[in-house]
Structure formats: structure tokens, C-alpha cells
Design a protein around this motif. Structure first.
Motif, PDB file in Angstrom:
ATOM      1  N   GLY A 409       1.894  -5.671  34.312  1.00  0.00           N
ATOM      2  CA  GLY A 409       2.431  -4.333  34.513  1.00  0.00           C
ATOM      3  C   GLY A 409       1.569  -3.248  33.909  1.00  0.00           C
ATOM      4  O   GLY A 409       1.438  -2.159  34.481  1.00  0.00           O
ATOM      5  N   ALA A 410       0.940  -3.527  32.760  1.00  0.00           N
ATOM      6  CA  ALA A 410       0.135  -2.513  32.094  1.00  0.00           C
ATOM      7  C   ALA A 410      -1.057  -2.085  32.942  1.00  0.00           C
ATOM      8  O   ALA A 410      -1.448  -0.916  32.950  1.00  0.00           O
ATOM      9  N   ARG A 411      -1.648  -3.026  33.661  1.00  0.00           N
ATOM     10  CA  ARG A 411      -2.828  -2.725  34.475  1.00  0.00           C
ATOM     11  C   ARG A 411      -2.487  -2.517  35.945  1.00  0.00           C
ATOM     12  O   ARG A 411      -3.371  -2.188  36.751  1.00  0.00           O
ATOM     13  N   GLY A 412      -1.208  -2.724  36.298  1.00  0.00           N
ATOM     14  CA  GLY A 412      -0.806  -2.539  37.694  1.00  0.00           C
ATOM     15  C   GLY A 412      -1.403  -3.592  38.606  1.00  0.00           C
ATOM     16  O   GLY A 412      -1.747  -3.294  39.759  1.00  0.00           O
ATOM     17  N   LEU A 413      -1.505  -4.829  38.114  1.00  0.00           N
ATOM     18  CA  LEU A 413      -2.097  -5.913  38.892  1.00  0.00           C
ATOM     19  C   LEU A 413      -1.146  -7.105  38.962  1.00  0.00           C
ATOM     20  O   LEU A 413      -0.311  -7.313  38.082  1.00  0.00           O
ATOM     21  N   ILE A 414      -1.282  -7.904  40.018  1.00  0.00           N
ATOM     22  CA  ILE A 414      -0.536  -9.154  40.175  1.00  0.00           C
ATOM     23  C   ILE A 414      -1.530 -10.244  40.550  1.00  0.00           C
ATOM     24  O   ILE A 414      -2.324 -10.077  41.495  1.00  0.00           O
ATOM     25  N   ASN A 415      -1.511 -11.338  39.819  1.00  0.00           N
ATOM     26  CA  ASN A 415      -2.364 -12.483  40.131  1.00  0.00           C
ATOM     27  C   ASN A 415      -1.526 -13.569  40.797  1.00  0.00           C
ATOM     28  O   ASN A 415      -0.539 -14.046  40.222  1.00  0.00           O
ATOM     29  N   VAL A 416      -1.930 -13.935  42.007  1.00  0.00           N
ATOM     30  CA  VAL A 416      -1.234 -14.972  42.773  1.00  0.00           C
ATOM     31  C   VAL A 416      -2.142 -16.189  42.819  1.00  0.00           C
ATOM     32  O   VAL A 416      -3.239 -16.142  43.385  1.00  0.00           O
TER      33      VAL A 416
END
Length: 518
Positions: A409-416
Motif C-alpha cells: 500500500g505504501a508504494r501503490g504496488l501489487i505483486n502477483v
């Protein structure tokens, strides 16, 4: 998938008593050139005769009798049935049935019979589409039909009934050795391209006879193929406007119930388009329930010969309209997997799925809902059969599926993270989408990818992301150009993951092999 056909409804009592009670004969779908199910199970052979009479059935090869079985014609049903001892694959054999009664003995003979694996192919018009309708490669497929004399084909007629029939009332294609003529009959007639190509692939792998039984009807919904048991289990309420072959159970009654005595290996199924517009959110009940019900019924009907958990393969729907009007198709695709996203799973054991979401065909002369590429569909189906039905170890039969999702959430990223090595065809800015509690779905552009992980931007959603989905559109990508495949060119299936689910977010599946590998 609206294919208009003449409606032929028949009364069960008249069908059984008037048509068959007088004549000593095999049941309708036995004939010369047929394939009977090989070991480890016994093939069932049945027919009609004079009540109380004895029937002797002999199996011969090269004029030598190798097996004899006895049966008595039942008083009430006027039917007889024998279960052969399990046979190795091969042939040709002849089958002779002789009735002993007060009258002179009567004989019936079937010639050119082989033992192999029998598969039932059912569904709606994408299963009905014939080999002559597959576009590129049609001519080659038809011209090479004679190279596969041990893949035998049979097609039931389009029949409906309000009561369960004991036997098929009509047959479009008797058991046949394949030819260009019987594989490429009139459009949406016989023989099914998906069924044929699937069987041909199996034969090329197994190198023994394959029997293909087609029983499908275009434009039909799953409720028509379901017994009353399934509909009751799923709380189905009868719409007042239904008629014809869309009426509940009418195709189960006339086109599946008559086949229950048959010993078979498994079923492949291509259906669901009609249910995108009728009871779409019941499909996650009706489809698993249909599978379970057919398994129980075929096992019982074959005197326990057809396996109680026989393999069941299906095609996850392709595309229809380029411009999304709603999410009916994505929902049906999801419900086809009982809301797991892959097969087999806990609710659908011993199943396999061919993903077809990337096989769109905007210019199909039969309408975009009828994509012509059935070669890839059948190839992907046969991989699943090899892994699930035939136990081929280490075979990858489905595209990559997420095993882990981590939101930063802090970096606005999601790793799938995926369980298979990824083949990235292109970066895509809207095929992944995210959602938080107060927000609607917004695109999550792909920003980078590695061998097993795709990183997405979730900056379009200000609050903590709680849901993620992939390819959730009626037409998510161009032909064979979705962004994610595996090295075997199998597409990643659509999914939706909810962080509130125990099986979601941090870990998308329970420990074990990645979905789609055997």
C-alpha cells in the motif's frame, strides 16, 4: 448460440411399448463399426426381446468364439443386458445375440467392433459446430479423415421429452468410420469438430481405438441437460416463458438418460453461452451438480462399470461482444469453475478445463459467439484428459494461476506470483483491475514482470485494495494475445481474488502443485 431445430417430442410409453416390444434387437446406439469400452471395466450390451426369453451373447474374433454371456429378458421392461468381461483394446470382433423362446431362435449380429475408450461429447452449438466449420485447416482435417479409421463416430438426433426415455428415439449418424462426408455434414449437424479433434489427439497419443458419441443441441441451457434432482438441489424456479429444448430436463430425458447403460471413459462439455442470459449466478451450483449427477447415473446405469468419478472435461467460454455491456460472460466463466478459477478443485474433482478466452473470432461467418478455432480448444482439452483421465505425470494442462498476492500500500504496488513460469506476450494497462471497499473497479496497469511475478500499479485506488481480478471482460484480449501464458502457450485463466477469503490475498490456494499441472 441460437440454432433453430425441429422439435420432436415423444411419449415414453409409446416409444418403449409400440416401437420395441415386438422386435428382438439391440438398443438403438449399438451398431456395426462401434467402439465398446475396454478394460479395466466391462462393456455393457443391451437390447429388447420377448419377455421371459433367454438371450445368449457371443463375442468372436476370426470366427472363434472367445466369450459367451447369458441374460433373460425382463418381464416389465422387455429388455436384456449383459456385462462383458473386461477386454484389451483392439479388434475387429463380431457380436452375436441369440434369443431362445417359444418361437424359432432369432439372431442379431454386429460386425467390425473394436474395444477402446468411449467419450461422450455434449453441450450447445459450439460443440455442435462441425469439422467443415473450423475455418483454416478444414480441408486438411476432412482430407485426412481416412487416416484415422480407429476413431469411430456417432451422433444422436435432436430430441426432447418431458419424461425420461429408455432409448434414443432417433439417430443422425450411426456408428461410422470417419470420412470427409460424415465429419463435414451440414453446419451445426455432424460431426462435432471439438469432439473429433479431441478424439484424434487422444488416438495419436494412445494409439488404440477411440469411440466418440455426440449428443448436443445449440442454443440450450444447462437446465435442459439436468435431471430434476439437479434442479431441486440448486433451487431452480421454472420461468414461465421457457419452451422447446430450453425447458428443464427435456434433453436429459431424451438425449442423456437413454445412454446411461453405456460403459464409457469420460465426458467433454462445451456449454454456457445460453446461461449467460439465463440464471447465470446459479451456474456455480448447476454445473457441479450436473457433473455429480451424471456420474452417479452413468455408474448405476452401467451396473457399476462406468467409474463413479469418471473424468469430466469442459471448455471455459470464449468471447461474444467486443463492447462489454455487462459482466455476464466473465461471471459464467468463473462459475464454470465453481468459483475456484481452475479445475480440478474441491467441488469439481477429476475435472479438466480448456481455457478459450483468448480465441475470439470477430469475423466468424457463424457469429462471433461461434469462434472457428476449435483446434486449440480440442488440443487444450486433450492435454487435460491426458493428465486427469490418463494420469500422465508432469504434464502441464492449464495456464498459470496465482499462488500469492501481496499488496504494498505504501508504494501503490501489487505483486502477483504465479505457480508456473510466465511467458509475457505484452504489457497491458487494464486487463488487471482492483477495487477497495468504497470504490468501483479501476484498472491496475502492469508495470513490470519477471519469470513468476507480475507487478501492478494500484495508484488508481486510494484506499486499501481488497479485490483483484484478471481478464474480467467479455472480450479481454485479441486472438491469442492475452498478456500472460506459460511456456506451453496455454493462457492464464480469468480470476477474481478477495482479500477477505481464507484462500485469497496472501495465499491464493492451498499448499500443493500449482493448478493445471499433474
Amino acid at each position: 448460440t441460437i440454432v433453430l431445430e425441429a422439435v420432436f417430442t415423444i411419449d415414453m410409453w409409446l416409444f418403449n411399448r409400440v416401437v420395441y416390444s415386438v422386435t428382438f434387437r439391440f438398443a438403438s446406439y449399438y451398431g456395426d463399426h462401434m467402439v465398446l469400452q475396454k478394460k479395466p471395466v466391462g462393456a455393457v450390451v443391451w437390447g429388447y426381446g420377448e419377455a421371459g426369453a433367454n438371450v445368449t451373447m457371443s463375442l468372436s474374433k476370426d470366427s472363434k468364439v472367445i466369450m459367451k454371456k447369458m441374460a433373460q429378458v425382463e418381464e416389465h421392461s422387455e429388455t436384456w443386458k449383459v456385462v462383458l468381461a473386461p477386454m484389451e483394446h483392439g479388434g475387429p470382433y463380431s457380436v452375436v445375440a441369440e434369443q431362445h423362446s417359444r418361437e424359432e431362435p432369432k439372431n442379431l449380429t454386429l460386425q467390425d467392433i473394436y474395444f477402446g475408450d468411449v467419450w461422450l461429447c455434449s453441450g450447445q452449438s459450439n460443440m455442435e459446430m462441425t469439422v467443415s466449420q473450423v475455418g483454416v485447416g478444414t480441408g486438411l482435417e476432412l482430407s485426412e479423415a481416412s487416416l484415422y479409421p480407429y476413431v469411430r463416430v456417432f451422433t444422436a438426433s435432436l430430441i426432447q421429452s418431458e419424461v425420461e426415455l429408455q432409448d434414443l428415439a432417433k439417430i443422425d449418424l450411426e456408428w461410422s468410420i470417419p470420412t470427409a462426408e460424415n465429419l463435414g455434414h451440414e453446419n451445426f449437424s455432424y460431426f462435432s469438430a471439438v469432439c473429433w479433434l479431441f478424439g484424434r489427439h487422444l488416438y495419436e497419443t494412445l494409439r488404440y481405438p477411440i469411440g466418440l458419441v455426440e449428443s448436443s443441441w445449440g442454443g440450450t441451457c444447462i437446465e435442459a441437460w439436468s435431471s430434476g434432482r439437479v434442479l431441486q438441489e440448486c433451487g431452480f424456479l421454472l420461468p414461465t416463458l421457457l419452451s422447446g429444448p430450453k425447458m428443464p430436463s427435456v434433453l436429459w430425458n431424451a438425449m442423456i438418460h437413454p445412454l446411461l447403460n453405456m460403459s464409457l471413459t469420460g465426458v467433454i462439455w462445451y456449454q454456457g453461452e445460453s446461461n449467460a442470459f439465463m440464471n447465470p449466478d446459479l451456474y456455480n451450483c448447476t454445473f457441479p451438480a450436473l457433473i455429480a449427477d451424471w456420474r452417479r447415473a452413468f455408474h448405476a446405469g452401467s451396473d457399476g462399470q462406468t467409474q463413479p468419478l469418471f473424468p469430466f472435461g469442459f471448455v471455459q467460454l470464449s468471447t461474444f461482444r467486443r463492447q462489454d455491456r455487462d459482466d455476464r460472460f466473465p461471471r459464467i466463466r468463473w462459475h464454470q469453475t465453481a468459483d475456484y478459477g481452475y479445475a480440478p478443485n474441491k467441488r469439481m474433482p477429476n475435472t479438466f478445463m480448456a481455457v478459450a478466452v483468448d480465441l475470439c473470432d470477430e469475423h466468424s461467418p457463424y457469429g462471433s459467439i461461434h469462434p472457428r478455432d476449435k483446434q486449440n480448444v480440442a488440443y487444450r482439452l486433450h492435454l487435460g484428459a491426458r493428465a486427469v483421465a490418463y494420469g500422465e505425470r508432469g504434464l502441464v494442462f492449464q495456464g498459470p494461476y496465482p499462488t500469492k498476492v501481496v499488496a504494498d500500500g505504501a508504494r501503490g504496488l501489487i505483486n502477483v506470483t504465479y505457480g508456473q513460469e510466465l511467458l509475457l506476450l505484452l504489457m497491458h494497462d487494464h486487463i488487471f483491475e482492483v477495487r477497495s471497499h468504497p470504490c468501483q473497479w479501476v484498472p491496475a496497469p502492469m508495470v513490470s514482470a519477471s519469470s513468476h511475478t507480475v507487478t501492478l500499479s494500484s495508484s488508481g485506488c486510494r484506499d486499501a485494495v481488497t479485490r483483484l481480478r484478471y481478464a474480467w471482460a467479455e472480450w479481454p484480449c485479441e486472438y491469442r494475445q492475452c498478456p500472460l501464458y506459460n511456456k506451453h502457450l496455454l493462457p492464464a485463466p480469468p480470476f477474481v481474488i478477495d482479500s477477505a477469503l481464507k484462500t485469497g490475498w496472501a495465499n491464493c490456494e492451498e499448499a500443493g502443485p500449482a493448478p493445471g499441472t499433474s
